[in-house]
Each structure stands twice: as structure tokens, then as C-alpha cells.
Write a protein that holds these residues in place. Sequence first.
Motif, PDB file in Angstrom:
ATOM      1  N   ARG A  32       0.852  -1.181   0.000  1.00  0.00           N
ATOM      2  CA  ARG A  32       0.000   0.000   0.000  1.00  0.00           C
ATOM      3  C   ARG A  32       0.886   1.229   0.000  1.00  0.00           C
ATOM      4  NH1 ARG A  32      -2.936  -3.432  -1.001  1.00  0.00           N
ATOM      5  NH2 ARG A  32      -4.963  -3.971  -0.136  1.00  0.00           N
ATOM      6  N   VAL A  33       0.341   2.336  -0.471  1.00  0.00           N
ATOM      7  CA  VAL A  33       1.034   3.610  -0.380  1.00  0.00           C
ATOM      8  C   VAL A  33       0.142   4.568   0.376  1.00  0.00           C
ATOM      9  CG1 VAL A  33       2.524   3.447  -2.386  1.00  0.00           C
ATOM     10  CG2 VAL A  33       0.158   4.095  -2.703  1.00  0.00           C
ATOM     11  N   PRO A  34       0.713   5.533   1.099  1.00  0.00           N
ATOM     12  CA  PRO A  34      -0.079   6.431   1.940  1.00  0.00           C
ATOM     13  C   PRO A  34      -1.121   7.205   1.145  1.00  0.00           C
ATOM     14  CG  PRO A  34       2.247   6.634   2.429  1.00  0.00           C
ATOM     15  CD  PRO A  34       2.132   5.800   1.188  1.00  0.00           C
ATOM     16  N   ALA A  35      -2.235   7.511   1.811  1.00  0.00           N
ATOM     17  CA  ALA A  35      -3.286   8.287   1.167  1.00  0.00           C
ATOM     18  C   ALA A  35      -2.819   9.709   0.918  1.00  0.00           C
ATOM     19  CB  ALA A  35      -4.539   8.286   2.051  1.00  0.00           C
ATOM     20  N   GLN A  36      -3.359  10.308  -0.142  1.00  0.00           N
ATOM     21  CA  GLN A  36      -2.961  11.656  -0.555  1.00  0.00           C
ATOM     22  C   GLN A  36      -4.160  12.580  -0.437  1.00  0.00           C
ATOM     23  OE1 GLN A  36      -1.532  11.736  -4.560  1.00  0.00           O
ATOM     24  NE2 GLN A  36      -2.687  13.526  -5.041  1.00  0.00           N
ATOM     25  N   PRO A  37      -3.962  13.801   0.038  1.00  0.00           N
ATOM     26  CA  PRO A  37      -5.065  14.759   0.072  1.00  0.00           C
ATOM     27  C   PRO A  37      -5.511  15.113  -1.336  1.00  0.00           C
ATOM     28  CG  PRO A  37      -2.996  15.803   0.710  1.00  0.00           C
ATOM     29  CD  PRO A  37      -2.723  14.344   0.582  1.00  0.00           C
ATOM     30  N   ASP A  38      -6.729  15.691  -1.442  1.00  0.00           N
ATOM     31  CA  ASP A  38      -7.260  16.066  -2.746  1.00  0.00           C
ATOM     32  C   ASP A  38      -6.288  16.986  -3.459  1.00  0.00           C
ATOM     33  OD1 ASP A  38      -8.738  16.656  -4.918  1.00  0.00           O
ATOM     34  OD2 ASP A  38     -10.384  17.650  -3.853  1.00  0.00           O
ATOM     35  N   ALA A  39      -5.861  16.572  -4.636  1.00  0.00           N
ATOM     36  CA  ALA A  39      -4.847  17.341  -5.366  1.00  0.00           C
ATOM     37  C   ALA A  39      -5.444  18.532  -6.090  1.00  0.00           C
ATOM     38  CB  ALA A  39      -4.144  16.431  -6.367  1.00  0.00           C
ATOM     39  N   ARG A  46      -3.237  17.264 -14.542  1.00  0.00           N
ATOM     40  CA  ARG A  46      -1.856  16.878 -14.785  1.00  0.00           C
ATOM     41  C   ARG A  46      -1.704  15.361 -14.763  1.00  0.00           C
ATOM     42  NH1 ARG A  46       2.513  19.027 -10.632  1.00  0.00           N
ATOM     43  NH2 ARG A  46       1.308  17.649  -9.285  1.00  0.00           N
ATOM     44  N   ASP A  47      -2.352  14.690 -13.791  1.00  0.00           N
ATOM     45  CA  ASP A  47      -2.286  13.235 -13.736  1.00  0.00           C
ATOM     46  C   ASP A  47      -2.858  12.613 -14.995  1.00  0.00           C
ATOM     47  OD1 ASP A  47      -1.138  13.367 -11.299  1.00  0.00           O
ATOM     48  OD2 ASP A  47      -2.928  12.832 -10.153  1.00  0.00           O
ATOM     49  N   ALA A  48      -4.014  13.159 -15.427  1.00  0.00           N
ATOM     50  CA  ALA A  48      -4.625  12.630 -16.645  1.00  0.00           C
ATOM     51  C   ALA A  48      -3.708  12.850 -17.826  1.00  0.00           C
ATOM     52  CB  ALA A  48      -5.981  13.303 -16.893  1.00  0.00           C
ATOM     53  N   GLY A  49      -3.066  14.008 -17.862  1.00  0.00           N
ATOM     54  CA  GLY A  49      -2.137  14.310 -18.957  1.00  0.00           C
ATOM     55  C   GLY A  49      -0.965  13.380 -18.952  1.00  0.00           C
ATOM     56  N   GLY A  50      -0.476  12.979 -17.740  1.00  0.00           N
ATOM     57  CA  GLY A  50       0.659  12.070 -17.668  1.00  0.00           C
ATOM     58  C   GLY A  50       0.317  10.727 -18.263  1.00  0.00           C
ATOM     59  N   GLU A 109      -2.027   4.583 -12.748  1.00  0.00           N
ATOM     60  CA  GLU A 109      -3.463   4.498 -12.449  1.00  0.00           C
ATOM     61  C   GLU A 109      -3.684   3.854 -11.092  1.00  0.00           C
ATOM     62  OE1 GLU A 109      -7.689   4.525 -13.068  1.00  0.00           O
ATOM     63  OE2 GLU A 109      -6.031   5.615 -14.020  1.00  0.00           O
ATOM     64  N   ARG A 110      -2.891   2.832 -10.774  1.00  0.00           N
ATOM     65  CA  ARG A 110      -3.049   2.147  -9.497  1.00  0.00           C
ATOM     66  C   ARG A 110      -2.645   3.038  -8.321  1.00  0.00           C
ATOM     67  NH1 ARG A 110      -6.701  -0.558 -11.379  1.00  0.00           N
ATOM     68  NH2 ARG A 110      -6.104  -1.136 -13.501  1.00  0.00           N
ATOM     69  N   PHE A 111      -1.617   3.858  -8.518  1.00  0.00           N
ATOM     70  CA  PHE A 111      -1.137   4.713  -7.442  1.00  0.00           C
ATOM     71  C   PHE A 111      -1.862   6.042  -7.381  1.00  0.00           C
ATOM     72  CE2 PHE A 111       3.048   2.353  -8.109  1.00  0.00           C
ATOM     73  CZ  PHE A 111       2.807   1.500  -7.045  1.00  0.00           C
ATOM     74  N   GLY A 112      -2.619   6.381  -8.412  1.00  0.00           N
ATOM     75  CA  GLY A 112      -3.321   7.654  -8.432  1.00  0.00           C
ATOM     76  C   GLY A 112      -2.397   8.827  -8.657  1.00  0.00           C
TER      77      GLY A 112
END
Length: 281
Positions: A32-39, A46-50, A109-112
Motif C-alpha cells: 500500500r502507499v499512503p493516502a494523498q489529500p485532494d490534489a 496533470r495526472d490525466a495528462g501524464g 493508475e493504481r497509485f493515483g
Amino acid sequence: MKQGTQGSAGTTTGEAAAGAEAAGGTARSRYRVPAQPDAGEADRRRDAGGATEGSARGEHTHGEPVLPRSRPAVQRSSVRGQVLAALRTALVTGDLRPGEVYSGPVLAERFGVSATPVREAMQQLAQEGAVEVVPNRGFRVVERGPRELAELAEVRALIEVPVMLRLARTVPAERWAGLRPLAEATVRAASSGCRATYAEADRAFHSAVLALAGNQQLVGVAEELHRRAQWPLVGGGAPGGGTRAELIADAHEHTALLDALIAGDLDVVRALVGEHFNGAE
């Protein structure tokens, strides 16, 4: 284990992931990786662009094995480091399977996150010899066999055994006693039965022992070799065994070695060190 058919260059990450899951390719991840606040909207764009950029570069994702869809995102202050740690854990546990190809966009996609930190982490793993670049597709997890494991064990023994024996003659008992918590931590980690947890505790103990030599180059080289020796073999076999009982037996060699070092018993130290490295842990 090789890849299935590639999708078209226009296949999106989401479509590829859905297709792979429909084909039954979803693996059960133990990391698991730590949860991230709303970006925020800007970061989401930017994530979608990546991911889109990764697809445009020709990283075909159709048919590749897919990690679980849970999307625990990572904190952006250390995205690459957290992704790298998660990928290393997946290598030890076998969630990233030898011979399989994984693309940056699907892992992102898995890591968000965007594909960029994933690619950077995978490039680091490529430098370490854990994966190899597959042009226009992504990264293939390197397939390893018993011979490579034996070679790694031999090289580690050539480096670490002489150093440990030298330290056994020069380091005072109280310095060795200070490593007791790390040795005991390996026993607790082994008792959990989790290879990833034990691998981390095992490396920490060995690194602390070698650090007493005062040579950081030595510690760095030994850590890299140690990490490579902990990757699973082709077919899912674990180096040095992987059952809970085998991990516990290996961990108790740490405490026995430490007892001998504190007592200054060089004959026992020599015997234990030889036995430990023959076990390839």
C-alpha cells in the motif's frame, strides 16, 4: 511468462486496465502507499495528462497484468520515493511477476499519480537490475534463476565475511550490544511471515553491522547486492526459502551471531557467518 497481445497506440490507461481485469489479470497486491489529500482540479488534469502522454509514447497496455484497482494516492512531496518503495515491496512479494511487462500509465493508475514518477522509479529499478526497458511497452521484471542467486550469495560472502571477521576482532562488546534491537527486529519481522517486512529488517541489520567499518561505499554496494538477492525467483520461489519457519530460522542466526560477537568468540562467529551466507539471506 510473456505478455499477451498489444493494444493499439490509442488505447487509454483506463480501457487497458478494464480490459486486463476483465481477462482475469488482476493480481492481489500486498503493498500500500499512503493516502494523498485532494490534489485539486489542476493536479487531476496533470495526472490525466501524464497517463495520456504515456499512451502517446507507445506504451501499449492492453493485455498486461494489472495490479489491484484500489487507488491509494501518494503525497506529492515524495511521490517518486514512495512509488519506488512500493514497487520494491511488490518485487519482494512477487506482486510484480518475473517475465511480465508493466507500463508506466497502468501503474500510475493504481497509485493515483501521473506516469512520470512511476517511470522515474522504474528507471531506478532498471539501473539496479530489477527490470529491463521494453521499447514502446514499458518495463519487464527480470527473470532470475538459482544460478544468479548463488552468484549473488558468493559475491556478498566475498565482501561481507572478511569485514565481519575483522570487525569481530576490533569492535568492543558494547558496540555490538547496541545492535541488539535490530537483531530482535528481524525475529519479529520473520514471525509475521511477511517477506517484505523481513527483507527490510534483514537489510537494516546487515547494513548496521557493516557500518561499523566506517566505509559508506561498502555499505552501499552491500545493500544493493542484498536487495537483489531478495527478489523472487522465476516461478515465485523465494531466495533462501520463504516460509515463516525458514524466515524465523534465518532471523535467529542474527541473534546468535550477535551473541558470539559480544562474547568475542571468533570460531563461532566464523561458523555462523559462513552458514548465514550459504543460506543466501
